[in-house]
Design a protein around this motif. Sequence first.
Motif, short mmCIF file in Angstrom:
data_model
loop_
_atom_site.label_atom_id
_atom_site.label_comp_id
_atom_site.label_asym_id
_atom_site.label_seq_id
_atom_site.Cartn_x
_atom_site.Cartn_y
_atom_site.Cartn_z
N ASP A 214 0.82 -1.22 0.00
CA ASP A 214 0.00 0.00 0.00
C ASP A 214 0.85 1.27 0.00
O ASP A 214 0.32 2.37 0.05
N ILE A 215 2.17 1.10 -0.04
CA ILE A 215 3.05 2.27 0.00
C ILE A 215 3.97 2.28 -1.22
O ILE A 215 4.56 1.26 -1.56
N THR A 216 4.06 3.44 -1.86
CA THR A 216 4.95 3.58 -3.02
C THR A 216 6.19 4.35 -2.62
O THR A 216 6.10 5.31 -1.85
N VAL A 217 7.33 3.91 -3.11
CA VAL A 217 8.58 4.63 -2.85
C VAL A 217 9.20 5.03 -4.19
O VAL A 217 9.32 4.21 -5.09
N THR A 218 9.54 6.30 -4.33
CA THR A 218 10.27 6.77 -5.52
C THR A 218 11.49 7.53 -5.02
O THR A 218 11.39 8.32 -4.08
N ALA A 219 12.63 7.28 -5.65
CA ALA A 219 13.84 8.03 -5.28
C ALA A 219 13.90 9.31 -6.10
O ALA A 219 13.58 9.30 -7.30
N ILE A 220 14.27 10.40 -5.43
CA ILE A 220 14.44 11.67 -6.14
C ILE A 220 15.88 12.12 -5.96
O ILE A 220 16.38 12.14 -4.84
N THR A 221 16.54 12.45 -7.04
CA THR A 221 17.89 12.99 -6.92
C THR A 221 17.92 14.38 -7.52
O THR A 221 17.45 14.58 -8.64
N ILE A 222 18.40 15.32 -6.75
CA ILE A 222 18.57 16.68 -7.25
C ILE A 222 20.02 16.83 -7.68
O ILE A 222 20.93 16.66 -6.88
N ASP A 223 20.21 17.12 -8.96
CA ASP A 223 21.57 17.32 -9.47
C ASP A 223 21.84 18.82 -9.46
O ASP A 223 21.40 19.54 -10.34
N GLU A 224 22.59 19.26 -8.44
CA GLU A 224 22.84 20.70 -8.30
C GLU A 224 23.78 21.20 -9.39
O GLU A 224 23.76 22.37 -9.73
N GLY A 225 24.62 20.28 -9.87
CA GLY A 225 25.64 20.69 -10.83
C GLY A 225 26.86 21.20 -10.10
O GLY A 225 27.14 22.39 -10.10
N ILE A 226 27.53 20.28 -9.40
CA ILE A 226 28.76 20.64 -8.69
C ILE A 226 29.87 19.81 -9.31
O ILE A 226 29.96 18.61 -9.09
N THR A 227 30.70 20.48 -10.10
CA THR A 227 31.74 19.76 -10.83
C THR A 227 32.71 19.06 -9.88
O THR A 227 33.12 19.64 -8.88
N GLY A 228 33.04 17.83 -10.22
CA GLY A 228 34.02 17.09 -9.42
C GLY A 228 33.44 16.45 -8.19
O GLY A 228 34.14 15.84 -7.40
N TYR A 229 32.13 16.60 -7.99
CA TYR A 229 31.51 16.04 -6.79
C TYR A 229 30.24 15.27 -7.16
O TYR A 229 30.05 14.13 -6.75
N ARG A 230 29.42 15.89 -7.95
CA ARG A 230 28.12 15.31 -8.23
C ARG A 230 28.17 14.05 -9.11
O ARG A 230 27.34 13.15 -8.95
N GLU A 231 29.15 13.99 -10.02
CA GLU A 231 29.17 12.88 -10.97
C GLU A 231 29.15 11.53 -10.26
O GLU A 231 28.34 10.66 -10.58
N GLU A 232 30.03 11.39 -9.26
CA GLU A 232 30.15 10.08 -8.60
C GLU A 232 28.96 9.76 -7.72
O GLU A 232 28.50 8.62 -7.67
N THR A 233 28.47 10.77 -6.98
CA THR A 233 27.33 10.50 -6.11
C THR A 233 26.09 10.19 -6.94
O THR A 233 25.30 9.32 -6.59
N LEU A 234 25.95 10.88 -8.07
CA LEU A 234 24.81 10.64 -8.96
C LEU A 234 24.86 9.21 -9.49
O LEU A 234 23.84 8.50 -9.53
N GLN A 235 26.06 8.78 -9.86
CA GLN A 235 26.22 7.41 -10.36
C GLN A 235 25.86 6.40 -9.26
O GLN A 235 25.19 5.40 -9.51
N ASN A 236 26.29 6.69 -8.05
CA ASN A 236 25.98 5.80 -6.92
C ASN A 236 24.46 5.74 -6.71
O ASN A 236 23.90 4.66 -6.46
#
Lengths: 64, 309
Positions: free
Chosen positions: B80-102
């Motif tokens: 009865d419960i739905t889960v959706t993941a939301i990722t906000i990509d702020e656009g932080i060079t050298g940081y966001r790429e890896e966490t986004l991939q994870n």
Amino acid sequence: MQIILPDKSSRIISKDNVPIREILLDLGFAPSGVIVIKNGSVVPDDLIAGDDDEIRIIKIAHGG
Amino acid sequence: MERDNHCSFCSRAAVILGSDEKTRLCQDHLLEDLLRRVNDTIQTNNLIQPGDHIAVALSGGKDSTALILLLSSILKSRTDITVTAITIDEGITGYREETLQNAKNMVKILGINHYILSFAELFGKDLDHLLLGKTHRACTICGVLRRKALTVAARTIGATKIATGHNRDDEAQSVLMNVMRGDITRLVQDSREGSPGLFLPRIKPLSAIYEKELLIYLYVTGHYIELPECPYASTALRREIREIISLFRYKHPEACDGLIDFRDKVRNCNLLTPDPNTIQHCRICKEPCNGDICQACLILRPTIPKYQL
Ligand SMILES: [Zn+2]
Ligand SMILES: [Zn+2]
């Protein structure tokens, strides 16, 4: 014993039978801010480390 | 002499001390303990109800990774419960790429829907560009904008709640920060309830768990990935507060609990019950806010034409 610091550098300290927590504090790490890998396994920091041990310290990064 | 390092509940080797510093927990019993405490937090505070669609804020860093793992496990039998993941990509060079991939890897492993929204898409510029000349305010600016982006994303997917990975250390730090800033509104603000038609409830299922427990959990389950620290983090007051509290915790183990206790007691005094009539809507984006123009639009207005009315 060999200590591997969070920045991957390593150093040898000559101490035997000391609580890991004491080593952390000596090196300036708050025990709640790091995790400790002793000879490849995560261990509670109240364990004792000896001369032959390898202690790796991972700093808990903030965020996410 | 080697101390006996057995789990207090089985014969396996312990990986962590329990929160009482006396019990020792192996990997399996740590997981059991975490699930029980997260479940307790959810039940006691009535965080999740039948029919909820929960938007889990998944940055891909350690806290949100632990959150999605633990929450999926707790909710796996709840059809009865739905889960959706939301990722906000702020656009932080050298940081966001890896966490986004994870983050992408996690949702794939767990078979969860994933909605990614970038600052560039939503606001017209990424964080690196929005911060030019303002890096000293990076965390404040990013925090305001990320909050707004999360709200927009959650509404887009039709979520009823937003779950974030804030842990017990974060909670204690926030109390001290708000006290040091004299910000009593923030101190007593409780976003668990939300407000119908205005704010989506924001829940923090990990608020009873220390970050050290989360990291050890990720490490022993093979989900620990060494990720870069946000390049802007060094500018934050929070970083210093964090150091102070972790050192204090060693000398005075009750310090963290005391801060959170203090906040809860102040909250219970109902000093500042918000009057629903004082809530206005932002002139620019129409979101509910406390003034004429919301914090996000105030930040965006100088550089981005569509926020200039
Ligand atoms: Zn056990
Ligand atoms: Zn606005």
